[in-house]
Design a protein around this motif. Structure first.
Motif, PDB file in Angstrom:
ATOM      1  N   HIS A 124       0.813  -1.227  -0.145  1.00 34.68           N
ATOM      2  CA  HIS A 124      -0.146  -0.068   0.032  1.00 34.68           C
ATOM      3  C   HIS A 124       0.864   1.306   0.311  1.00 34.68           C
ATOM      4  N   GLU A 125       2.001   1.137   0.321  1.00 38.96           N
ATOM      5  CA  GLU A 125       2.827   2.412   0.426  1.00 38.96           C
ATOM      6  C   GLU A 125       3.635   2.715  -1.150  1.00 38.96           C
ATOM      7  N   ARG A 126       3.227   1.582  -1.951  1.00 36.83           N
ATOM      8  CA  ARG A 126       3.704   1.862  -3.399  1.00 36.83           C
ATOM      9  C   ARG A 126       5.145   2.126  -3.796  1.00 36.83           C
ATOM     10  N   ALA A 127       5.999   1.587  -2.673  1.00 35.46           N
ATOM     11  CA  ALA A 127       7.577   1.836  -2.930  1.00 35.46           C
ATOM     12  C   ALA A 127       7.901   1.207  -4.362  1.00 35.46           C
ATOM     13  N   HIS A 128       7.308   0.229  -4.733  1.00 30.65           N
ATOM     14  CA  HIS A 128       7.578  -0.631  -5.867  1.00 30.65           C
ATOM     15  C   HIS A 128       7.140  -0.075  -7.060  1.00 30.65           C
ATOM     16  N   ASP A 129       6.568   1.301  -7.034  1.00 31.54           N
ATOM     17  CA  ASP A 129       6.214   2.065  -8.119  1.00 31.54           C
ATOM     18  C   ASP A 129       7.417   2.655  -8.777  1.00 31.54           C
ATOM     19  N   LYS A 130       8.452   2.720  -7.917  1.00 29.32           N
ATOM     20  CA  LYS A 130       9.857   3.190  -8.268  1.00 29.32           C
ATOM     21  C   LYS A 130       9.934   2.504  -9.788  1.00 29.32           C
ATOM     22  N   LEU A 131       9.821   1.257  -9.913  1.00 27.67           N
ATOM     23  CA  LEU A 131      10.246   0.453 -11.041  1.00 27.67           C
ATOM     24  C   LEU A 131       9.480   0.975 -12.308  1.00 27.67           C
ATOM     25  N   LEU A 132       8.229   1.334 -12.181  1.00 28.90           N
ATOM     26  CA  LEU A 132       7.345   1.760 -13.089  1.00 28.90           C
ATOM     27  C   LEU A 132       7.817   3.318 -13.613  1.00 28.90           C
ATOM     28  N   LYS A 133       8.276   4.169 -12.504  1.00 27.75           N
ATOM     29  CA  LYS A 133       8.629   5.465 -12.779  1.00 27.75           C
ATOM     30  C   LYS A 133       9.905   5.541 -13.859  1.00 27.75           C
ATOM     31  N   VAL A 134      10.748   4.547 -13.537  1.00 25.02           N
ATOM     32  CA  VAL A 134      12.089   4.761 -14.359  1.00 25.02           C
ATOM     33  C   VAL A 134      11.697   3.966 -15.806  1.00 25.02           C
ATOM     34  N   PHE A 135      10.990   3.047 -15.771  1.00 25.82           N
ATOM     35  CA  PHE A 135      10.523   2.501 -16.863  1.00 25.82           C
ATOM     36  C   PHE A 135       9.883   3.488 -18.008  1.00 25.82           C
ATOM     37  N   ASN A 136       8.808   3.987 -17.528  1.00 23.95           N
ATOM     38  CA  ASN A 136       7.729   4.882 -18.097  1.00 23.95           C
ATOM     39  C   ASN A 136       8.689   6.214 -18.544  1.00 23.95           C
ATOM     40  N   TYR A 137       9.638   6.497 -17.669  1.00 25.67           N
ATOM     41  CA  TYR A 137      10.455   7.569 -18.248  1.00 25.67           C
ATOM     42  C   TYR A 137      11.308   7.213 -19.474  1.00 25.67           C
ATOM     43  N   MET A 138      11.785   6.072 -19.394  1.00 32.31           N
ATOM     44  CA  MET A 138      12.703   5.570 -20.534  1.00 32.31           C
ATOM     45  C   MET A 138      11.699   5.584 -21.810  1.00 32.31           C
ATOM     46  N   VAL A 139      10.427   4.942 -21.685  1.00 32.12           N
ATOM     47  CA  VAL A 139       9.453   4.882 -22.739  1.00 32.12           C
ATOM     48  C   VAL A 139       9.326   6.311 -23.500  1.00 32.12           C
ATOM     49  N   GLU A 140       8.817   7.114 -22.431  1.00 36.30           N
ATOM     50  CA  GLU A 140       8.588   8.464 -22.910  1.00 36.30           C
ATOM     51  C   GLU A 140       9.763   9.104 -23.878  1.00 36.30           C
ATOM     52  N   ARG A 141      10.858   8.738 -23.216  1.00 37.36           N
ATOM     53  CA  ARG A 141      12.029   9.616 -23.727  1.00 37.36           C
ATOM     54  C   ARG A 141      12.256   8.940 -25.124  1.00 37.36           C
TER      55      ARG A 141
END
Length: 209
Positions: A171-188
């Motif tokens: 529930h603290e969503r710390a694992h969303d850090k994985l998607l943050k770097v992934f989505n950054y790469m995709v958008e770039r």
């Protein structure tokens, strides 16, 4: 190139699950290899290159480690689908006196299947899988089907499903850090593609005139 670098977006986390990413040599050469990206984010994880891991010393040591219960993320008729389990079932799925270790194959769908078939030590590992809830966001690489996840998306979803059973505060969503770097790469990458098309189109019109 600096444009493709995502290092500044990498954030470390402890998922309370030990992940071992087995990466195909071809995938290792790709700048967009999300198995390597996952390894950079996950504390205590392993990134091991190979095809046939039958005689791989480190892989065999990890499988035989008495402190851990090892499984492999792989769909198939003998695989346990985590998506259909309630929390109590997930808690009782693995031995309580051992830590959970999950082997994840990072390669194309064709090479991933071949890696498991060739690796005698992986064949006997209990298999787990899940039913994707939304399509993959890996829009810069062609996926066989919309719901075929990249390695980092699959690991994120596994943490979503098993985190609570392994004392990880989902529930603290710390694992969303994985998607943050992934989505950054995709958008770039998408921005780079769009920018390249725009510049090429402009160049073509100039030559045509």
């Amino acid at each position: 190139p600096d444009f493709g670098c995502y290092c500044a977006q990498v954030r470390s986390l402890d998922p309370k699950i030990n992940f071992v990413v087995l990466i195909h040599p071809v995938e290792m050469k790709r700048r967009l290899a999300t198995g390597r990206m996952s390894h950079l984010c996950l504390q205590g994880s392993y990134l091991i290159q190979g095809q046939d891991y039958s005689q791989n010393r480190l892989v065999n040591e990890l499988i035989d480690d008495p402190e851990y219960y090892s499984v492999i993320l792989s769909p198939g008729p003998t695989s346990i689908n985590l998506s259909g389990l309630v929390e109590n079932q997930k808690t009782n799925l693995f031995p309580k006196n051992k830590k959970l270790r999950i082997f994840v194959i990072d390669g194309t769908w064709a090479t991933a299947g071949k890696m498991i078939r060739q690796s005698e030590n992986l064949k006997n590992l209990p298999r787990i899988c899940f039913s994707p809830s939304v399509p993959s966001n890996f829009r810069v690489r062609k996926q066989p089907k919309p719901h075929c996840y990249s390695t980092i998306e699959a690991i994120h979803h596994i943490i979503d499903l098993l985190g609570e059973s392994q004392d990880f505060a989902v529930h603290e969503r710390a694992h969303d850090k994985l998607l943050k770097v992934f989505n950054y790469m995709v958008e770039r990458q998408l921005h780079f593609i769009e920018d390249s098309h725009a510049r090429l189109g402009f160049s073509y019109r100039r030559e045509a005139n």
